[in-house]
Design a protein around this motif. Structure first.
Motif, PDB file in Angstrom:
ATOM      1  N   PRO A  67       0.779  -1.126   0.068  1.00  0.00           N
ATOM      2  CA  PRO A  67       0.090  -0.064   0.028  1.00  0.00           C
ATOM      3  C   PRO A  67       0.920   1.252   0.070  1.00  0.00           C
ATOM      4  CG  PRO A  67      -0.528  -1.484   1.758  1.00  0.00           C
ATOM      5  CD  PRO A  67       0.770  -1.917   1.180  1.00  0.00           C
ATOM      6  N   GLY A  69       0.764   5.621  -0.184  1.00  0.00           N
ATOM      7  CA  GLY A  69       0.215   6.964  -0.227  1.00  0.00           C
ATOM      8  C   GLY A  69       1.081   7.938  -0.923  1.00  0.00           C
ATOM      9  N   GLY A  70       1.837   9.028  -0.247  1.00  0.00           N
ATOM     10  CA  GLY A  70       2.526   9.970  -0.966  1.00  0.00           C
ATOM     11  C   GLY A  70       4.108   9.247  -1.193  1.00  0.00           C
ATOM     12  N   GLY A  71       4.460   8.136  -0.787  1.00  0.00           N
ATOM     13  CA  GLY A  71       5.544   7.549  -1.026  1.00  0.00           C
ATOM     14  C   GLY A  71       6.786   8.470  -0.163  1.00  0.00           C
ATOM     15  N   THR A  72       6.372   9.212   0.964  1.00  0.00           N
ATOM     16  CA  THR A  72       7.581   9.994   1.539  1.00  0.00           C
ATOM     17  C   THR A  72       8.100   9.002   2.804  1.00  0.00           C
ATOM     18  OG1 THR A  72       6.097  10.948   2.950  1.00  0.00           O
ATOM     19  CG2 THR A  72       6.294  12.108   0.884  1.00  0.00           C
ATOM     20  N   SER A  73       7.905   7.827   2.780  1.00  0.00           N
ATOM     21  CA  SER A  73       8.544   7.367   3.979  1.00  0.00           C
ATOM     22  C   SER A  73      10.229   7.290   3.869  1.00  0.00           C
ATOM     23  CB  SER A  73       8.213   5.557   3.925  1.00  0.00           C
ATOM     24  OG  SER A  73       6.858   5.514   4.175  1.00  0.00           O
ATOM     25  N   SER A 131       6.427  17.130   8.421  1.00  0.00           N
ATOM     26  CA  SER A 131       7.225  18.235   7.571  1.00  0.00           C
ATOM     27  C   SER A 131       6.744  18.094   6.271  1.00  0.00           C
ATOM     28  CB  SER A 131       8.628  17.973   7.367  1.00  0.00           C
ATOM     29  OG  SER A 131       8.937  17.832   8.637  1.00  0.00           O
ATOM     30  N   THR A 132       6.156  16.930   5.913  1.00  0.00           N
ATOM     31  CA  THR A 132       5.767  16.553   4.307  1.00  0.00           C
ATOM     32  C   THR A 132       4.319  16.762   4.256  1.00  0.00           C
ATOM     33  OG1 THR A 132       5.837  14.164   5.164  1.00  0.00           O
ATOM     34  CG2 THR A 132       7.652  14.645   3.754  1.00  0.00           C
ATOM     35  N   CYS A 136       1.920  14.114   2.152  1.00  0.00           N
ATOM     36  CA  CYS A 136       1.803  12.991   2.797  1.00  0.00           C
ATOM     37  C   CYS A 136       0.397  12.622   2.647  1.00  0.00           C
ATOM     38  CB  CYS A 136       2.637  12.772   3.845  1.00  0.00           C
ATOM     39  SG  CYS A 136       1.721  13.569   5.196  1.00  0.00           S
ATOM     40  N   CYS A 137      -0.152  11.451   2.878  1.00  0.00           N
ATOM     41  CA  CYS A 137      -1.606  11.042   2.634  1.00  0.00           C
ATOM     42  C   CYS A 137      -1.880  10.437   4.069  1.00  0.00           C
ATOM     43  CB  CYS A 137      -1.852   9.987   1.756  1.00  0.00           C
ATOM     44  SG  CYS A 137      -1.488  10.411  -0.006  1.00  0.00           S
ATOM     45  N   GLY A 140      -1.137   7.172   4.853  1.00  0.00           N
ATOM     46  CA  GLY A 140       0.537   6.838   4.999  1.00  0.00           C
ATOM     47  C   GLY A 140       0.989   7.303   6.439  1.00  0.00           C
ATOM     48  N   ASN A 144       2.618   4.876   9.111  1.00  0.00           N
ATOM     49  CA  ASN A 144       3.707   5.084   9.830  1.00  0.00           C
ATOM     50  C   ASN A 144       3.752   5.744  11.330  1.00  0.00           C
ATOM     51  OD1 ASN A 144       5.463   4.631   7.788  1.00  0.00           O
ATOM     52  ND2 ASN A 144       5.837   6.591   6.955  1.00  0.00           N
ATOM     53  N   SER A 146       2.613   8.718  12.050  1.00  0.00           N
ATOM     54  CA  SER A 146       3.227  10.113  11.879  1.00  0.00           C
ATOM     55  C   SER A 146       2.866  11.046  12.865  1.00  0.00           C
ATOM     56  CB  SER A 146       2.871  10.615  10.529  1.00  0.00           C
ATOM     57  OG  SER A 146       3.419   9.654   9.722  1.00  0.00           O
ATOM     58  N   CYS A 147       3.833  12.040  13.182  1.00  0.00           N
ATOM     59  CA  CYS A 147       3.717  12.907  14.046  1.00  0.00           C
ATOM     60  C   CYS A 147       4.669  14.089  13.708  1.00  0.00           C
ATOM     61  CB  CYS A 147       3.773  12.691  15.473  1.00  0.00           C
ATOM     62  SG  CYS A 147       5.432  11.857  15.779  1.00  0.00           S
ATOM     63  N   GLU A 258       2.821  -0.129   9.361  1.00  0.00           N
ATOM     64  CA  GLU A 258       3.558   0.152   7.970  1.00  0.00           C
ATOM     65  C   GLU A 258       2.640  -0.890   6.876  1.00  0.00           C
ATOM     66  OE1 GLU A 258       7.551  -0.208   8.429  1.00  0.00           O
ATOM     67  OE2 GLU A 258       7.826   1.695   9.891  1.00  0.00           O
ATOM     68  N   THR A 264      -5.995  -0.184   4.282  1.00  0.00           N
ATOM     69  CA  THR A 264      -7.077   0.680   4.914  1.00  0.00           C
ATOM     70  C   THR A 264      -7.637   1.463   3.753  1.00  0.00           C
ATOM     71  OG1 THR A 264      -5.541   1.306   6.795  1.00  0.00           O
ATOM     72  CG2 THR A 264      -7.357   2.967   6.327  1.00  0.00           C
TER      73      THR A 264
HETATM   74  C1  LIG Z   1      11.815  15.442   4.274  1.00  0.00           C
HETATM   75  C2  LIG Z   1      11.022  14.618   5.068  1.00  0.00           C
HETATM   76  C3  LIG Z   1      10.433  15.075   6.287  1.00  0.00           C
HETATM   77  C4  LIG Z   1       9.815  14.275   7.047  1.00  0.00           C
HETATM   78  N1  LIG Z   1       9.203  14.520   8.220  1.00  0.00           N
HETATM   79  C5  LIG Z   1       8.340  13.751   9.040  1.00  0.00           C
HETATM   80  C6  LIG Z   1       7.732  14.244  10.227  1.00  0.00           C
HETATM   81  O1  LIG Z   1       8.015  15.416  10.534  1.00  0.00           O
HETATM   82  N2  LIG Z   1       7.116  13.306  10.958  1.00  0.00           N
HETATM   83  C7  LIG Z   1       6.854  12.094  10.427  1.00  0.00           C
HETATM   84  O2  LIG Z   1       6.235  11.146  11.357  1.00  0.00           O
HETATM   85  N3  LIG Z   1       7.441  11.460   9.436  1.00  0.00           N
HETATM   86  C8  LIG Z   1       8.125  12.403   8.309  1.00  0.00           C
HETATM   87  N4  LIG Z   1       8.703  11.965   7.404  1.00  0.00           N
HETATM   88  C9  LIG Z   1       8.308  10.599   6.822  1.00  0.00           C
HETATM   89  C10 LIG Z   1       6.684  10.601   6.096  1.00  0.00           C
HETATM   90  O3  LIG Z   1       6.644  11.734   5.366  1.00  0.00           O
HETATM   91  C11 LIG Z   1       5.641  10.407   7.013  1.00  0.00           C
HETATM   92  O4  LIG Z   1       5.749   9.327   7.975  1.00  0.00           O
HETATM   93  C12 LIG Z   1       4.241  10.656   6.144  1.00  0.00           C
HETATM   94  O5  LIG Z   1       3.217  10.715   6.771  1.00  0.00           O
HETATM   95  C13 LIG Z   1       4.273   9.358   5.088  1.00  0.00           C
HETATM   96  O6  LIG Z   1       2.922   9.627   4.562  1.00  0.00           O
HETATM   97  P1  LIG Z   1       3.061   9.122   3.085  1.00  0.00           P
HETATM   98  O7  LIG Z   1       1.470   9.166   2.443  1.00  0.00           O
HETATM   99  O8  LIG Z   1       4.029   9.540   2.246  1.00  0.00           O
HETATM  100  O9  LIG Z   1       2.913   7.409   3.334  1.00  0.00           O
HETATM  101  P2  LIG Z   1       3.834   6.206   2.425  1.00  0.00           P
HETATM  102  O10 LIG Z   1       5.172   6.363   2.601  1.00  0.00           O
HETATM  103  O11 LIG Z   1       3.147   6.257   0.923  1.00  0.00           O
HETATM  104  O12 LIG Z   1       3.267   4.991   3.280  1.00  0.00           O
HETATM  105  C14 LIG Z   1       3.864   4.963   4.855  1.00  0.00           C
HETATM  106  C15 LIG Z   1       3.427   3.676   5.334  1.00  0.00           C
HETATM  107  O13 LIG Z   1       1.802   3.304   5.155  1.00  0.00           O
HETATM  108  C16 LIG Z   1       1.562   2.466   4.300  1.00  0.00           C
HETATM  109  N5  LIG Z   1       0.174   2.699   3.740  1.00  0.00           N
HETATM  110  C17 LIG Z   1       0.061   3.700   3.013  1.00  0.00           C
HETATM  111  N6  LIG Z   1      -1.119   3.757   2.504  1.00  0.00           N
HETATM  112  C18 LIG Z   1      -1.703   2.599   3.250  1.00  0.00           C
HETATM  113  C19 LIG Z   1      -3.057   2.125   3.056  1.00  0.00           C
HETATM  114  N7  LIG Z   1      -4.269   2.542   2.279  1.00  0.00           N
HETATM  115  N8  LIG Z   1      -3.302   1.064   3.994  1.00  0.00           N
HETATM  116  C20 LIG Z   1      -2.449   0.286   4.659  1.00  0.00           C
HETATM  117  N9  LIG Z   1      -1.129   0.959   4.754  1.00  0.00           N
HETATM  118  C21 LIG Z   1      -1.003   2.098   4.020  1.00  0.00           C
HETATM  119  C22 LIG Z   1       2.782   1.963   3.735  1.00  0.00           C
HETATM  120  O14 LIG Z   1       2.582   0.893   2.811  1.00  0.00           O
HETATM  121  C23 LIG Z   1       3.820   2.257   4.341  1.00  0.00           C
HETATM  122  O15 LIG Z   1       4.472   1.408   5.110  1.00  0.00           O
HETATM  123  C24 LIG Z   1       9.343  12.900   6.695  1.00  0.00           C
HETATM  124  C25 LIG Z   1       9.793  12.251   5.196  1.00  0.00           C
HETATM  125  C26 LIG Z   1      10.799  13.506   4.707  1.00  0.00           C
HETATM  126  C27 LIG Z   1      11.181  12.938   3.157  1.00  0.00           C
END
Ligand SMILES: Cc1cc2nc3c(=O)[nH]c(=O)nc-3n(C[C@H](O)[C@H](O)[C@H](O)COP(=O)(O)OP(=O)(O)OC[C@H]3O[C@@H](n4cnc5c(N)ncnc54)[C@H](O)[C@@H]3O)c2cc1C
Length: 341
Positions: A67, A69-73, A131-132, A136-137, A140, A144, A146-147, A258, A264
């Motif tokens: 799965p 979302g934004g792929g910013t992991s 920060s993303t 970010c979705c 995602g 993760n 996230s916070c 993850e 979801t």
């Molecule tokens: C410059 C930079 C700064 C960052 N700063 C922060 C920060 O301040 N705080 C923080 O927490 N993180 C940070 N990150 C990490 C990341 O951006 C976050 O964790 C973000 O919320 C991930 O969202 P995404 O949509 O890109 O998720 P993705 O990378 O696409 O996915 C994240 C995880 O969620 C899973 N996933 C996605 N969609 C689904 C779904 N529908 N069902 C089940 N699982 C799913 C994926 O398989 C993966 O394991 C940063 C990254 C970068 C590059």
């Protein structure tokens, strides 16, 4: 080398996109980490029926589903040799909103900044911020746990997820939300994968040996900003296991998992009031890291909204940068560390 499967049947069935060409697979071979692995295929589902078909197909060919979302992991969370399922293109609608009760229901691909833009006219926002935020979705963020900078006051996504519709590995649809102990017992009796999930948890978390091990090995519960494996320690401290009145919610287990437990497709999340637009910033200078870390412990006692540590490596990078050199007017001398409080 994996045998390249025939995707034609799946392509015919999907409403969304399916790509197996080199270009798309290269584009999706990485996230924001330095890991890189070519996926078998890339899909962009239109709805949950598409996702079910992808999961079922992946099972048939003995592959995995990734799965995305934004792929910013930052640690290769969406990198792998299975079928990438990108929800950001089509599954990004806001479905339901209740300003009075401060909750909203979204599809997994809603971008945090867009959600907050929608909410801002109501004086509300989603608490955890990354920060993303502009890419970010929401799913995602759940994946993760996230916070962001204000995790001290808003916690992480796990603290704000109320309900999630998911698809399990056998293709069944399940809604995870708070359950009372009686409801938990009924769930355990279900003759389905959902029932087996609850039974497995019941057996694992009521075993005294496991409970002891989890208590001893997991990080201290006071350490809020952490994402070390599955949140079994939190689930263990709920009514079905301790009689403490706290309802069990498997969404808390999804947070930080993850994408390894379920897919979801819909999330109900809790919202917070946008704070008054008054910000005070203390920029404390330190000559070494250790002093800054010691000071941090003291600062936390005064309940700041956020603390960010910036070291001299980053500070030095701003010196010769035309844009950032204007932003360092408050730096005095040559600090090794600045804490932004
Ligand atoms: C410059 C930079 C700064 C960052 N700063 C922060 C920060 O301040 N705080 C923080 O927490 N993180 C940070 N990150 C990490 C990341 O951006 C976050 O964790 C973000 O919320 C991930 O969202 P995404 O949509 O890109 O998720 P993705 O990378 O696409 O996915 C994240 C995880 O969620 C899973 N996933 C996605 N969609 C689904 C779904 N529908 N069902 C089940 N699982 C799913 C994926 O398989 C993966 O394991 C940063 C990254 C970068 C590059």
């Amino acid at each position: 080398m994996k045998q390249y499967p025939v995707f034609d049947s799946l392509r015919r069935e999907l409403k969304g996109d399916l790509y197996t060409d080199q270009t798309q697979r290269i584009l999706y071979a990485t996230d924001a980490s330095s890991y890189r692995e070519m996926p078998l295929a890339v899909t962009r589902p239109k709805d949950k029926e598409d996702i079910k078909k992808i999961i079922s197909f992946a099972r048939e060919i003995n592959s995995s589903v990734i799965p995305r979302g934004g792929g910013t992991s930052l640690a290769g969370q969406v990198v792998g040799d299975g079928i990438v399922v990108d929800v950001s293109k089509y599954m990004n609608r806001i479905l339901e909103f209740n300003a009075e009760e401060k909750w909203i229901v979204v599809e997994p691909g809603v971008i945090l900044a867009e959600l907050n833009k929608f909410l801002s006219t109501h004086g509300l926002q989603f608490g955890p911020e990354t920060s993303t935020a502009n890419r970010c979705c929401m799913a995602g963020m759940l994946g993760n746990n996230s916070c962001g900078a204000h995790s001290l006051i808003y916690g992480s996504t796990r603290d704000h997820i109320l309900e999630a519709d998911v698809i399990l590995s056998d293709g069944t649809e399940v809604t995870f939300s708070k359950v009372s102990t009686d409801e938990f017992k009924l769930k355990c009796k279900l003759d389905s994968l959902e029932g087996s999930v609850y039974r497995n948890l019941r057996d694992t978390l009521s075993d005294p040996v496991n409970r002891k091990e989890i208590r001893e090995q997991f990080p201290h519960p006071d350490l809020k900003r952490r994402n070390n494996g599955y949140a079994l320690d939190l689930l263990m401290e709920t009514d079905p296991f301790t009689g403490n009145g706290v309802k069990l919610n498997l969404c808390r287990l999804l947070a930080g998992s993850e994408g390894t437990l379920a897919f979801t497709t819909r999330m109900k999340i809790n919202l917070v009031q946008i704070p008054a637009q008054k910000t005070g910033l203390i920029c404390a200078h330190f000559s070494n890291l250790q002093d800054a870390l010691k000071a941090n412990v003291l600062i936390l006692k005064h309940k700041p909204a956020a603390i960010e540590l910036i070291d001299d490596f980053i500070l030095d990078c701003t010196k010769d940068n035309i844009e950032q050199s204007r932003n360092r007017f408050f730096i005095q001398g040559k600090p090794a560390i600045v804490l932004f409080i």
